[in-house]
Design an enzyme around this catalytic site. Structure first.
Site, PDB file in Angstrom:
ATOM      1  N   ASP A 290     -19.117  38.253  78.560  1.00  0.00           N
ATOM      2  CA  ASP A 290     -19.111  38.704  77.213  1.00  0.00           C
ATOM      3  C   ASP A 290     -18.031  38.338  76.541  1.00  0.00           C
ATOM      4  O   ASP A 290     -16.770  38.492  76.901  1.00  0.00           O
ATOM      5  CB  ASP A 290     -19.086  40.238  77.433  1.00  0.00           C
ATOM      6  N   ASP A 291     -18.376  37.449  75.472  1.00  0.00           N
ATOM      7  CA  ASP A 291     -17.201  36.694  74.377  1.00  0.00           C
ATOM      8  C   ASP A 291     -16.454  35.796  75.133  1.00  0.00           C
ATOM      9  O   ASP A 291     -15.335  35.635  75.019  1.00  0.00           O
ATOM     10  CB  ASP A 291     -16.488  37.952  74.051  1.00  0.00           C
TER      11      ASP A 291
ATOM     12  N   CYS B 166     -23.456  40.303  70.388  1.00  0.00           N
ATOM     13  CA  CYS B 166     -23.967  40.847  71.627  1.00  0.00           C
ATOM     14  C   CYS B 166     -25.545  40.995  71.739  1.00  0.00           C
ATOM     15  O   CYS B 166     -26.292  40.500  72.589  1.00  0.00           O
ATOM     16  CB  CYS B 166     -23.295  42.185  72.138  1.00  0.00           C
TER      17      CYS B 166
ATOM     18  N   ARG C 234     -28.595  38.893  73.773  1.00  0.00           N
ATOM     19  CA  ARG C 234     -29.119  39.410  75.205  1.00  0.00           C
ATOM     20  C   ARG C 234     -30.771  39.639  75.093  1.00  0.00           C
ATOM     21  O   ARG C 234     -31.452  39.407  76.012  1.00  0.00           O
ATOM     22  CB  ARG C 234     -28.522  40.958  75.545  1.00  0.00           C
TER      23      ARG C 234
ATOM     24  N   LYS D  33     -23.714  45.258  81.485  1.00  0.00           N
ATOM     25  CA  LYS D  33     -23.778  45.544  79.997  1.00  0.00           C
ATOM     26  C   LYS D  33     -25.230  45.133  79.560  1.00  0.00           C
ATOM     27  O   LYS D  33     -25.672  44.249  79.680  1.00  0.00           O
ATOM     28  CB  LYS D  33     -22.633  44.813  78.996  1.00  0.00           C
TER      29      LYS D  33
ATOM     30  N   HIS E 253     -26.882  46.937  76.366  1.00  0.00           N
ATOM     31  CA  HIS E 253     -26.714  46.775  74.651  1.00  0.00           C
ATOM     32  C   HIS E 253     -28.027  46.353  74.189  1.00  0.00           C
ATOM     33  O   HIS E 253     -28.003  45.659  73.127  1.00  0.00           O
ATOM     34  CB  HIS E 253     -25.553  45.830  74.281  1.00  0.00           C
TER      35      HIS E 253
ATOM     36  N   SER F 269     -21.279  47.729  74.400  1.00  0.00           N
ATOM     37  CA  SER F 269     -20.078  47.071  74.430  1.00  0.00           C
ATOM     38  C   SER F 269     -19.003  48.222  74.984  1.00  0.00           C
ATOM     39  O   SER F 269     -19.001  49.490  74.570  1.00  0.00           O
ATOM     40  CB  SER F 269     -19.494  46.731  72.958  1.00  0.00           C
TER      41      SER F 269
ATOM     42  N   HIS G  14     -14.684  41.086  77.216  1.00  0.00           N
ATOM     43  CA  HIS G  14     -14.912  41.811  75.706  1.00  0.00           C
ATOM     44  C   HIS G  14     -13.664  42.740  75.897  1.00  0.00           C
ATOM     45  O   HIS G  14     -13.237  43.187  76.784  1.00  0.00           O
ATOM     46  CB  HIS G  14     -16.007  42.608  75.670  1.00  0.00           C
TER      47      HIS G  14
ATOM     48  N   ASP H  68     -22.365  35.066  76.450  1.00  0.00           N
ATOM     49  CA  ASP H  68     -23.448  35.744  75.438  1.00  0.00           C
ATOM     50  C   ASP H  68     -23.029  35.128  73.846  1.00  0.00           C
ATOM     51  O   ASP H  68     -23.901  34.822  73.154  1.00  0.00           O
ATOM     52  CB  ASP H  68     -23.476  37.137  75.478  1.00  0.00           C
ATOM     53  N   ASN H  69     -22.009  34.712  73.859  1.00  0.00           N
ATOM     54  CA  ASN H  69     -21.548  34.011  72.635  1.00  0.00           C
ATOM     55  C   ASN H  69     -20.073  33.542  72.651  1.00  0.00           C
ATOM     56  O   ASN H  69     -19.406  33.752  73.774  1.00  0.00           O
ATOM     57  CB  ASN H  69     -21.627  34.841  71.351  1.00  0.00           C
TER      58      ASN H  69
ATOM     59  N   LYS I 211     -16.772  33.780  67.444  1.00  0.00           N
ATOM     60  CA  LYS I 211     -17.931  34.992  67.495  1.00  0.00           C
ATOM     61  C   LYS I 211     -18.199  35.255  65.961  1.00  0.00           C
ATOM     62  O   LYS I 211     -17.272  35.441  65.262  1.00  0.00           O
ATOM     63  CB  LYS I 211     -17.366  36.238  68.375  1.00  0.00           C
TER      64      LYS I 211
END
Length: 453
Positions: free
Chosen positions: A35-36, A75, A79, A128, A130, A153, A237, A289-290, A310
């Site tokens: 995540d991130d 996010c 996903r 996660k 989301h 998140s 994250h 994810d990004n 992001k």
């Protein structure tokens, strides 16, 4: 001469069979989704301070993609795209979902887990989610047999209407009454098992370890059956956490601690596959994810040499590290510079498992030829383009080495092969190319919005 030709034929046949000209009907699939995590935040992608020996070894044993994209820079849309093979607006997920607000990924969409259920796969979602925290949107309603994780998140709150386990563990002075209050408690998030909250607020310092333990247990339980394991880690994250084994150990501060523990997690999963003798029947994919948050004090990651962060359609917001390994099927030490994306996972897995795709239009393409290196093929997105959406607005397209980005009427054209940092706008010097790519964007966006699910 006949003997020499015979030896050559045998060697060629072995090479073709080993590196992907044949496929197993039911390979296991693991997607490890962070995540991130920024483009540079892996050793083999150039991180100067973060140590990731397990991911680096995975790249040595498999393939690294240099031009790989998440389908969104935030996010929830990212996903949804991974699980459905579609650009986020096509499946009605253009924005981030929030606790206790309506909305989620429709359970009428075909996810990778739904698809593999038709092939009798066991499917687990760990980490996660989301994609909606109401009962109808949870992983167990989207093809997964089991769910264990934080439903959104880790800087969010809790849905006061959540179903609560009889054995729930309350921490930090929280009670059932305080959970039921509508008061927003930022960064106090629940841990769920199946559709119930089992801990509130969750101890995030141990979350990477607990996700890893759950993943290893699932693999061991299903070692004799085909399985799909989606490990969507909460880290890195913000707020950042790491266990005592990793806290304060990285030269990159707390962010590095969190990423280095993620690397340990991947190592535990790969070690488990090898010890059980199923690594030659398991495709393992790592990506993010990004891109990273634009944060100071070493709280955010790095997308260098890319520009942007992001929540942006610059390369730094959507181009992410990607590594894949499948012992005996993916040639060790491979590197692909072709454009590929998380939307390509579903159709590629469908091909490898002989599973049936949805009759609804999807945007992803089978990229097994890129993963396996069986052809000197080009990206399936080379001709028709890869598209960069921000919410429901199409802001950019990439075709080959060229990227056109249009924000509020401002037109920018970049040659990403020569200008990876998007620092030299050459739109004025290439009016015909701008016109061509602009038309591609218009046509694609109209088509997508005409055929939304």
């Amino acid at each position: 001469m006949k003997q020499i030709l015979g030896v050559i034929f045998i060697l060629l046949s072995w090479n073709l069979s080993v590196f992907g000209q044949t496929k197993d009907s039911k390979p296991n699939v693991i997607i490890f989704f962070t995540d991130d995590q920024g483009y540079q935040d892996v050793g083999c992608f150039g991180s100067p301070l973060i140590k990731t020996p397990n991911l680096d070894k995975m790249a040595e044993d498999g393939i690294k993609f240099t031009d790989f994209y998440a389908a969104s820079s935030v996010c929830s849309p990212s996903r949804a795209a991974l699980l459905t093979g579609c650009y986020p607006p096509r499946v009605g997920v253009p924005k981030v979902f929030w606790p206790n607000l309506p909305g989620g990924l429709s359970n009428q969409e075909l996810t990778i887990a739904d698809m593999l259920k038709t092939k009798n796969y066991a499917a687990a979602c760990i980490g996660k989610w989301h994609l909606g925290d109401e009962a109808q949107y949870l992983p167990t309603m989207q093809g997964f047999d089991t769910y264990y994780g934080i439903p959104f998140s880790n800087d969010m709150s809790v849905n006061p209407k959540s179903k609560v386990s009889k054995n729930i563990v309350f921490r930090e002075g929280m009670t059932l009454d305080s959970l039921r209050e509508k008061k927003w408690r930022g960064r106090k998030v629940p841990l769920m098992k199946q559709d119930e909250v089992i801990e509130y607020p969750v101890d995030q310092s141990t979350i990477t370890q607990r996700y890893t333990s759950e993943a290893v247990d699932f693999i061991k339980k299903n070692k004799d059956n085909p399985f799909f394991l989606y490990v969507a880690h909460t880290m890195p994250h913000v707020p950042l956490y790491a266990s005592e084994n990793f806290k304060g150990k990285s030269a990159r501060g707390m962010y590095g601690d969190a990423v280095e523990e993620l690397d340990w997690s991947m190592g535990e999963i790969l070690k488990t596959l090898e010890s059980l003798g199923i690594d030659e029947n398991t495709l393992v994919i790592f990506t993010s994810d990004n891109g990273p948050w634009n944060l100071e004090n070493e709280q955010g990651g790095s997308a260098l040499p890319l520009r942007g962060f992001k929540n942006e359609t610059l390369e730094g917001g959507m181009r992410v590290p990607m590594i894949a390994q499948w012992k005996g099927k993916i040639k060790p030490g491979s590197i692909s510079n072709e454009v590929a994306s998380t939307i390509d996972f579903l159709p590629t897995i469908a091909y490898l498992t002989d599973a049936q795709l949805s009759e609804k239009p999807i945007d992803g393409k089978n990229i097994w030829h890129l993963l396996s290196g069986t052809k000197k093929g080009k990206s399936p997105h080379r001709k028709k383009g890869f598209y960069y959406y921000k919410e429901s607005t199409l802001e950019a397209v990439r075709q080959g080495d060229w990227k056109l980005r249009i924000i509020d009427g401002e037109v920018a054209l970049y040659n990403l092969k020569n200008d990876i940092s998007e620092s030299n706008n050459v739109a004025d010097a290439n009016p015909k190319l701008v016109k061509k790519l602009r038309k591609m964007m218009t046509d694609f966006d109209m088509d997508l919005k005409q055929y939304m699910h």
